[in-house]
Scaffold this motif. Structure first.
Motif, PDB file in Angstrom:
ATOM      1  N   GLY A 123       4.238  17.928   3.054  1.00  0.00           N
ATOM      2  CA  GLY A 123       5.563  17.886   2.858  1.00  0.00           C
ATOM      3  C   GLY A 123       5.954  17.506   1.638  1.00  0.00           C
ATOM      4  N   PRO A 124       7.271  17.568   1.247  1.00  0.00           N
ATOM      5  CA  PRO A 124       7.792  17.227  -0.011  1.00  0.00           C
ATOM      6  C   PRO A 124       7.907  15.726  -0.511  1.00  0.00           C
ATOM      7  N   LEU A 125       8.236  15.473  -1.443  1.00  0.00           N
ATOM      8  CA  LEU A 125       8.473  13.999  -2.029  1.00  0.00           C
ATOM      9  C   LEU A 125       9.649  13.399  -1.046  1.00  0.00           C
ATOM     10  N   PRO A 126       9.174  12.333  -0.499  1.00  0.00           N
ATOM     11  CA  PRO A 126      10.450  11.892   0.442  1.00  0.00           C
ATOM     12  C   PRO A 126      11.155  11.202  -0.230  1.00  0.00           C
ATOM     13  N   ALA A 127      12.502  11.294   0.442  1.00  0.00           N
ATOM     14  CA  ALA A 127      13.797  10.535  -0.351  1.00  0.00           C
ATOM     15  C   ALA A 127      13.814   9.310  -0.456  1.00  0.00           C
ATOM     16  N   HIS A 128      14.337   8.802  -1.605  1.00  0.00           N
ATOM     17  CA  HIS A 128      14.640   7.195  -1.566  1.00  0.00           C
ATOM     18  C   HIS A 128      15.204   6.675  -0.288  1.00  0.00           C
ATOM     19  N   ARG A 129      14.843   5.468   0.285  1.00  0.00           N
ATOM     20  CA  ARG A 129      15.367   4.814   1.383  1.00  0.00           C
ATOM     21  C   ARG A 129      15.002   5.605   2.751  1.00  0.00           C
ATOM     22  N   SER A 130      14.020   6.583   2.677  1.00  0.00           N
ATOM     23  CA  SER A 130      14.021   7.265   3.728  1.00  0.00           C
ATOM     24  C   SER A 130      12.752   6.766   4.505  1.00  0.00           C
ATOM     25  N   THR A 131      12.477   7.018   5.852  1.00  0.00           N
ATOM     26  CA  THR A 131      11.505   6.231   6.281  1.00  0.00           C
ATOM     27  C   THR A 131      10.229   6.897   6.565  1.00  0.00           C
ATOM     28  N   VAL A 132       8.976   6.133   6.259  1.00  0.00           N
ATOM     29  CA  VAL A 132       7.725   7.123   6.468  1.00  0.00           C
ATOM     30  C   VAL A 132       6.863   6.393   7.439  1.00  0.00           C
ATOM     31  N   GLU A 133       5.674   6.689   7.926  1.00  0.00           N
ATOM     32  CA  GLU A 133       4.550   6.086   8.636  1.00  0.00           C
ATOM     33  C   GLU A 133       3.269   6.077   8.077  1.00  0.00           C
ATOM     34  N   THR A 134       2.674   5.032   7.961  1.00  0.00           N
ATOM     35  CA  THR A 134       1.266   5.357   7.488  1.00  0.00           C
ATOM     36  C   THR A 134       0.190   5.257   8.481  1.00  0.00           C
ATOM     37  N   TYR A 135      -0.883   5.943   8.411  1.00  0.00           N
ATOM     38  CA  TYR A 135      -2.081   5.873   9.308  1.00  0.00           C
ATOM     39  C   TYR A 135      -3.432   5.593   8.545  1.00  0.00           C
ATOM     40  N   GLY A 136      -4.264   4.936   9.632  1.00  0.00           N
ATOM     41  CA  GLY A 136      -5.359   4.568   8.878  1.00  0.00           C
ATOM     42  C   GLY A 136      -6.125   3.559   9.757  1.00  0.00           C
ATOM     43  N   PHE A 137      -7.007   2.898   9.063  1.00  0.00           N
ATOM     44  CA  PHE A 137      -8.226   2.235   9.775  1.00  0.00           C
ATOM     45  C   PHE A 137      -8.130   0.710   9.072  1.00  0.00           C
ATOM     46  N   PRO A 138      -7.157  -0.036   8.918  1.00  0.00           N
ATOM     47  CA  PRO A 138      -7.274  -1.088   7.991  1.00  0.00           C
ATOM     48  C   PRO A 138      -8.033  -2.287   8.675  1.00  0.00           C
ATOM     49  N   ALA A 139      -8.308  -3.126   7.675  1.00  0.00           N
ATOM     50  CA  ALA A 139      -9.273  -4.490   7.913  1.00  0.00           C
ATOM     51  C   ALA A 139     -10.699  -3.977   8.739  1.00  0.00           C
ATOM     52  N   GLY A 140     -11.103  -2.879   8.304  1.00  0.00           N
ATOM     53  CA  GLY A 140     -12.376  -2.187   8.756  1.00  0.00           C
ATOM     54  C   GLY A 140     -12.495  -2.194  10.078  1.00  0.00           C
ATOM     55  N   GLY A 141     -11.245  -2.024  10.871  1.00  0.00           N
ATOM     56  CA  GLY A 141     -11.070  -1.626  12.460  1.00  0.00           C
ATOM     57  C   GLY A 141     -11.550  -0.374  12.628  1.00  0.00           C
ATOM     58  N   GLU A 142     -11.863  -0.185  14.097  1.00  0.00           N
ATOM     59  CA  GLU A 142     -12.583   1.027  14.520  1.00  0.00           C
ATOM     60  C   GLU A 142     -11.525   1.791  15.320  1.00  0.00           C
ATOM     61  N   ARG A 143     -10.338   1.142  15.576  1.00  0.00           N
ATOM     62  CA  ARG A 143      -9.181   1.874  16.164  1.00  0.00           C
ATOM     63  C   ARG A 143      -8.014   2.259  15.151  1.00  0.00           C
ATOM     64  N   ILE A 144      -7.310   3.232  15.273  1.00  0.00           N
ATOM     65  CA  ILE A 144      -6.386   3.724  14.338  1.00  0.00           C
ATOM     66  C   ILE A 144      -5.479   2.841  14.381  1.00  0.00           C
ATOM     67  N   SER A 145      -4.591   2.743  13.224  1.00  0.00           N
ATOM     68  CA  SER A 145      -3.431   1.923  13.188  1.00  0.00           C
ATOM     69  C   SER A 145      -2.372   2.760  12.501  1.00  0.00           C
ATOM     70  N   SER A 146      -1.033   2.233  12.779  1.00  0.00           N
ATOM     71  CA  SER A 146      -0.009   3.035  12.159  1.00  0.00           C
ATOM     72  C   SER A 146       1.254   2.046  12.022  1.00  0.00           C
ATOM     73  N   THR A 147       1.888   2.042  10.810  1.00  0.00           N
ATOM     74  CA  THR A 147       2.821   1.066  10.328  1.00  0.00           C
ATOM     75  C   THR A 147       4.102   1.979   9.815  1.00  0.00           C
ATOM     76  N   ARG A 148       5.302   1.493   9.990  1.00  0.00           N
ATOM     77  CA  ARG A 148       6.378   2.093   9.549  1.00  0.00           C
ATOM     78  C   ARG A 148       7.187   1.513   8.465  1.00  0.00           C
ATOM     79  N   GLY A 149       7.653   2.200   7.580  1.00  0.00           N
ATOM     80  CA  GLY A 149       8.458   1.486   6.252  1.00  0.00           C
ATOM     81  C   GLY A 149       9.512   2.446   5.673  1.00  0.00           C
ATOM     82  N   VAL A 150      10.024   1.808   4.614  1.00  0.00           N
ATOM     83  CA  VAL A 150      11.015   2.480   4.162  1.00  0.00           C
ATOM     84  C   VAL A 150      10.614   2.943   2.594  1.00  0.00           C
ATOM     85  N   VAL A 151      10.875   3.806   1.918  1.00  0.00           N
ATOM     86  CA  VAL A 151      10.504   4.130   0.665  1.00  0.00           C
ATOM     87  C   VAL A 151      11.454   3.530  -0.322  1.00  0.00           C
ATOM     88  N   SER A 152      11.093   2.591  -0.866  1.00  0.00           N
ATOM     89  CA  SER A 152      11.888   1.575  -1.672  1.00  0.00           C
ATOM     90  C   SER A 152      12.102   2.202  -3.274  1.00  0.00           C
TER      91      SER A 152
END
Length: 359
Positions: A123-152
């Protein structure tokens, strides 16, 4: 950022179990990557460092490929991917890697392995102050994790992997932890960035590579070879001081930055001179602080330069000896600059003579 194995402590919070729920299509395309790597020893080049194991994330894109960070797969001796709900490792190989933008494309050795998994769209460049969600495997975990935050914040930022490059970067308060690197940052069901680094100086702050940088990498890598970003090859200083502007002969209404040095062999060599004032790039006026308006945000004029591939032309307007000039600069790389970058995926060359080591 890679996450090395060997945690000294890990606290888990059990929240209960329930009936199995089918994973959303997006999560089917996020993968965990395991890298057994070996770094070269640039102090004692005859003696390679020991092997290490690290993990990161990635996601499936068109063409049966997986996108991830360069630092996730650098110096690999063996690469494996774990697909959604598949406990078996599958061997990977690096297809294209760009250390200057910290991006890489890898592919499974096993043909057709990704045929049943959906490819994610950009998709395009997200707008300032819009919400995004990250996906991945933090801390070496074997289960997928997602977190939500704001473009600052959206700005040019140093890329830690190479140590010398700076490109467009998006800051968010979504958690981006070791192991998240290479995972997709999503908005509206489309990938708007690739998670890649954090900072110890700020809390609850992470950075991701926006799709403008991703698109530059993919266009460069379309022929199967990555040539890298071109370099304008100048050192500039701002012109916010009125006395400096008068000395440069800048009339009312003109703004820009002064060229202090031009690197031999760089794109600007033969086009710009020390003492010139850079007024505009590709029609974008340069402010006295070096910023320019790019789409709907203000950032460093280098972000406009970064949009070009090697061989393309950058239109430059400059002030020289009281005259406004226009010139077209053919963009090219600056190999001497790469000597200052962190080195990956290669062994140092050296020879010993009279008890001295030459590299």
């Amino acid at each position: 950022m890679r996450f090395p194995f060997g945690l000294t402590a890990l606290a888990l919070l059990l929240v209960g179990t329930g009936p199995a729920i089918a994973a959303p299509p997006l999560e089917l395309s996020v993968v965990r990557i395991l890298n057994r790597s070996q770094r070269s020893n640039w102090v004692a080049p005859w003696n390679a460092l020991g092997t290490s194991t690290s993990t990161g994330s990635g996601f499936i894109i068109d063409g049966g490929l997986i996108m991830t960070n360069a630092h996730v797969v650098s110096d690999a001796r063996l690469l494996y991917v774990f697909l959604h709900n598949d406990p078996n490792p599958h061997q990977l190989r690096v297809k294209v890697i760009g250390h200057d933008c910290d991006l890489a494309l890898v592919e499974p050795v096993e043909e057709g392995l990704l045929d049943d998994y959906p490819a994610l769209e950009f998709g395009p460049l997200p707008a300032h102050r819009s919400t995004v969600e990250t996906y991945g495997f933090p801390a070496g975990g074997e289960r997928i994790s997602s977190t939500r935050g704001v473009v600052s914040r959206i700005e040019m930022q140093a890329y830690a992997h190479s140590g010398i490059d700076a490109h467009l970067t998006v800051q968010t308060d979504a958690a981006i932890n070791p192991g998240n690197s290479g995972g997709p940052v999503v908005q509206g069901g489309k990938v708007v960035g690739v998670a890649f680094q954090g900072t110890s100086q700020l809390e609850n702050t992470g950075y991701f590579i926006p799709t403008e940088v991703v698109d530059h990498f993919l266009r460069d890598a379309a022929d199967g070879r990555y040539d890298g970003y071109p370099e304008l090859g100048v050192i500039t200083s701002n012109m916010e001081n009125p006395a400096a502007r008068r000395r440069a002969g800048m009339s009312e209404g003109l703004s820009g930055v002064r060229v202090d040095a031009v690197f031999p062999g760089g794109s600007a060599d033969g086009h710009l001179r020390p003492g010139d004032v850079l007024l505009a790039v590709d029609g974008h006026p340069v402010a006295n602080d070096g910023s320019t308006l790019i789409d709907d945000f203000r950032g460093d004029f280098g972000a406009v330069v970064d949009r070009h591939q090697i061989g393309e032309q950058l239109q430059v307007r400059l002030l020289r000896d009281g005259q406004v000039l226009e010139t077209a600069v053919t963009m090219r790389s600056l190999p001497r600059l790469r000597l200052l970058a962190n080195s990956y995926d290669r062994r140092p060359r050296y020879f010993v003579y009279g008890g001295l080591v030459f590299m």
